[in-house]
Scaffold this motif. Structure first.
Motif, PDB file in Angstrom:
ATOM      1  N   ALA A 114      44.860 -51.001  25.889  1.00 37.53           N
ATOM      2  CA  ALA A 114      46.359 -50.547  25.616  1.00 37.53           C
ATOM      3  C   ALA A 114      46.599 -50.085  26.839  1.00 37.53           C
ATOM      4  CB  ALA A 114      45.812 -49.176  24.424  1.00 37.53           C
ATOM      5  N   TYR A 115      45.777 -49.802  27.634  1.00 34.66           N
ATOM      6  CA  TYR A 115      46.433 -49.563  29.133  1.00 34.66           C
ATOM      7  C   TYR A 115      46.783 -50.973  29.373  1.00 34.66           C
ATOM      8  CZ  TYR A 115      46.710 -48.175  33.919  1.00 34.66           C
ATOM      9  OH  TYR A 115      47.304 -48.079  35.002  1.00 34.66           O
ATOM     10  N   ARG A 116      46.872 -52.388  29.528  1.00 34.53           N
ATOM     11  CA  ARG A 116      46.882 -53.132  29.712  1.00 34.53           C
ATOM     12  C   ARG A 116      48.567 -53.179  29.725  1.00 34.53           C
ATOM     13  NH1 ARG A 116      41.881 -54.604  30.900  1.00 34.53           N
ATOM     14  NH2 ARG A 116      41.978 -55.502  28.276  1.00 34.53           N
ATOM     15  N   ALA A 117      48.677 -53.371  27.559  1.00 37.23           N
ATOM     16  CA  ALA A 117      49.855 -53.582  26.903  1.00 37.23           C
ATOM     17  C   ALA A 117      50.887 -52.749  27.752  1.00 37.23           C
ATOM     18  CB  ALA A 117      49.718 -53.018  25.479  1.00 37.23           C
ATOM     19  N   ALA A 118      50.621 -50.962  27.406  1.00 37.91           N
ATOM     20  CA  ALA A 118      51.426 -50.633  28.480  1.00 37.91           C
ATOM     21  C   ALA A 118      52.005 -50.571  29.273  1.00 37.91           C
ATOM     22  CB  ALA A 118      50.941 -49.284  28.118  1.00 37.91           C
ATOM     23  N   GLN A 119      51.124 -51.072  30.086  1.00 41.66           N
ATOM     24  CA  GLN A 119      51.631 -52.059  31.916  1.00 41.66           C
ATOM     25  C   GLN A 119      52.374 -52.780  31.551  1.00 41.66           C
ATOM     26  OE1 GLN A 119      47.743 -52.548  34.004  1.00 41.66           O
ATOM     27  NE2 GLN A 119      47.800 -51.206  35.438  1.00 41.66           N
ATOM     28  N   ASP A 120      51.767 -53.470  30.421  1.00 40.65           N
ATOM     29  CA  ASP A 120      53.416 -55.365  30.664  1.00 40.65           C
ATOM     30  C   ASP A 120      54.272 -54.785  29.766  1.00 40.65           C
ATOM     31  OD1 ASP A 120      51.411 -56.690  31.309  1.00 40.65           O
ATOM     32  OD2 ASP A 120      50.251 -57.391  29.187  1.00 40.65           O
ATOM     33  N   TYR A 121      54.619 -53.643  29.397  1.00 39.74           N
ATOM     34  CA  TYR A 121      55.549 -52.468  28.343  1.00 39.74           C
ATOM     35  C   TYR A 121      56.477 -52.172  29.999  1.00 39.74           C
ATOM     36  CZ  TYR A 121      58.613 -51.572  25.057  1.00 39.74           C
ATOM     37  OH  TYR A 121      59.719 -51.158  24.040  1.00 39.74           O
ATOM     38  N   TYR A 122      55.756 -51.338  30.502  1.00 43.15           N
ATOM     39  CA  TYR A 122      57.176 -50.550  30.986  1.00 43.15           C
ATOM     40  C   TYR A 122      56.773 -50.976  32.796  1.00 43.15           C
ATOM     41  CZ  TYR A 122      56.929 -47.255  27.720  1.00 43.15           C
ATOM     42  OH  TYR A 122      57.398 -47.030  26.628  1.00 43.15           O
TER      43      TYR A 122
END
Length: 347
Positions: A114-122
């Motif tokens: 989930a953290y990697r997904a959020a990093q990708d997004y922002y």
């Protein structure tokens, strides 16, 4: 006024990450709009971070320092003010700090993905890069806020703002429902208007008598318009709106079918001088009041619950000359009325 659409449970900053955590690990409890931190131990006790509050400032008849202020009135129909909305919140640097604080959480299954997904997004450019730091001064990050009172009451619309934290360029209007505009501010101000806990004056004094008219009235000092201004001034976003409620009528419900009202509809309109009804004076006991009630039977050992409902007409004005009407508000106040039989003495 259109009804507000209902949507799904709202998730704010790091919403994409929170969804992944909840789905993959079942251990994250997202903090709802108004806060962008989330716990991952399943307790949702708030230890994982702070709750962010609204930046909107309310002034006027909010009841903050007025002992006579009562609760807000009830909107007519099925309309209600927004229970959640979107506000400008952070500069790029502030959002970066908020993001890092939000992810300062214990390791748990599923969090890494989930953290990697959020990093990708922002951060990694899908779609935002490094929190838009190169755009500093050219825009601001917006996020969701909720009405905590309605959330605590279990109103599902308080959890309806499910758009992830988003970037808005200076001068642009967010294309997101319930993003603050002068009109949305006016609706939020509507929810915070407090009106006087008005008690209708009844006369003749003492107990009301069967078959004798009881006069009812409100004077201008207790029956005047009220207003609340909502303003928002955050990093280049400077808007406001004032919502004004004006009393227009009083409706009487005697609390029993064995009664007549004056006028017959029970609707007493406002006078030119800003009053309702006419004060009772000695010698008027047998006259018909412009606003009042006549009970046809005694209340016995009890009382009748006279309901006085005041209708408030609501309008707003805002930044840029915007303005319009909002649904009427109704405020109901009950008071106990003792009705006695007239005692006659035969000689």
């Amino acid at each position: 006024m259109r009804s507000l659409r209902k949507a799904r449970l709202a998730i704010t900053t790091g919403a994409l990450a929170a969804v992944c955590v909840l789905a993959a690990a079942g251990t994250a409890a997202a903090k709802d709009p108004g806060g962008s931190q989330f716990d991952v131990d399943g307790s949702n006790d708030g230890d994982g971070g702070q709750t962010l509050e609204s930046r909107i400032v309310y002034t006027g008849s909010t009841g903050g320092d007025k002992a006579e202020a009562s609760e807000g009135f009830t909107p007519a129909g099925d309309w209600s003010p927004p229970a959640c909305w979107y506000e400008p919140k952070w500069t790029p640097d502030e959002f970066a700090d908020e993001f890092r604080n939000g992810w300062d959480i214990p390791h748990a299954s599923g969090v890494g993905e989930a953290y990697r997904a959020a990093q990708d997004y922002y951060i990694n450019g899908n779609p935002y890069k490094d929190f838009n730091k190169k755009q500093a001064g050219k825009g601001i990050w917006w996020d969701a806020v909720r009405d905590e009172t309605r959330a605590e009451a279990g109103d599902p619309s308080a959890f309806a703002c499910d758009t992830k934290t988003f970037w808005v360029e200076n001068g642009d209007a967010p294309n997101v429902e319930n993003a603050v505009t002068p009109e949305v501010l006016a609706q939020l101000a509507y929810a915070r208007i407090k009106v006087p806990d008005t008690r209708v004056t009844l006369a003749p004094p003492n107990a009301t008598k069967v078959n004798l008219p009881t006069w009812a009235w409100l004077d201008q000092t207790t029956f005047d318009e009220v207003a609340v201004t909502a303003s928002l001034d955050v990093d280049g976003v400077n808007i406001q709106a004032t919502t004004t409620a004006k009393p227009v009528s009083l409706k009487l419900d005697p609390g029993t079918d064995d009664a007549d009202t004056y006028p017959a509809s029970g609707e007493c309109t406002i006078n030119a001088g800003g009053t309702i009804g006419e004060p009772y004076a000695k010698g008027k006991a047998d006259q018909t009041p412009p606003c009042g009630v006549k009970y046809l039977r005694s209340s016995g050992d009890g009382t009748f619950n006279l309901q006085a409902t005041i209708t408030w007409e609501v309008a707003w004005t805002g930044t840029g000359g915007a303005g319009g009407d909002l649904p009427d508000g109704h405020f109901e106040n009950g008071q106990a009325v003792t009705v006695q039989e007239i005692q006659a003495v035969n000689r």
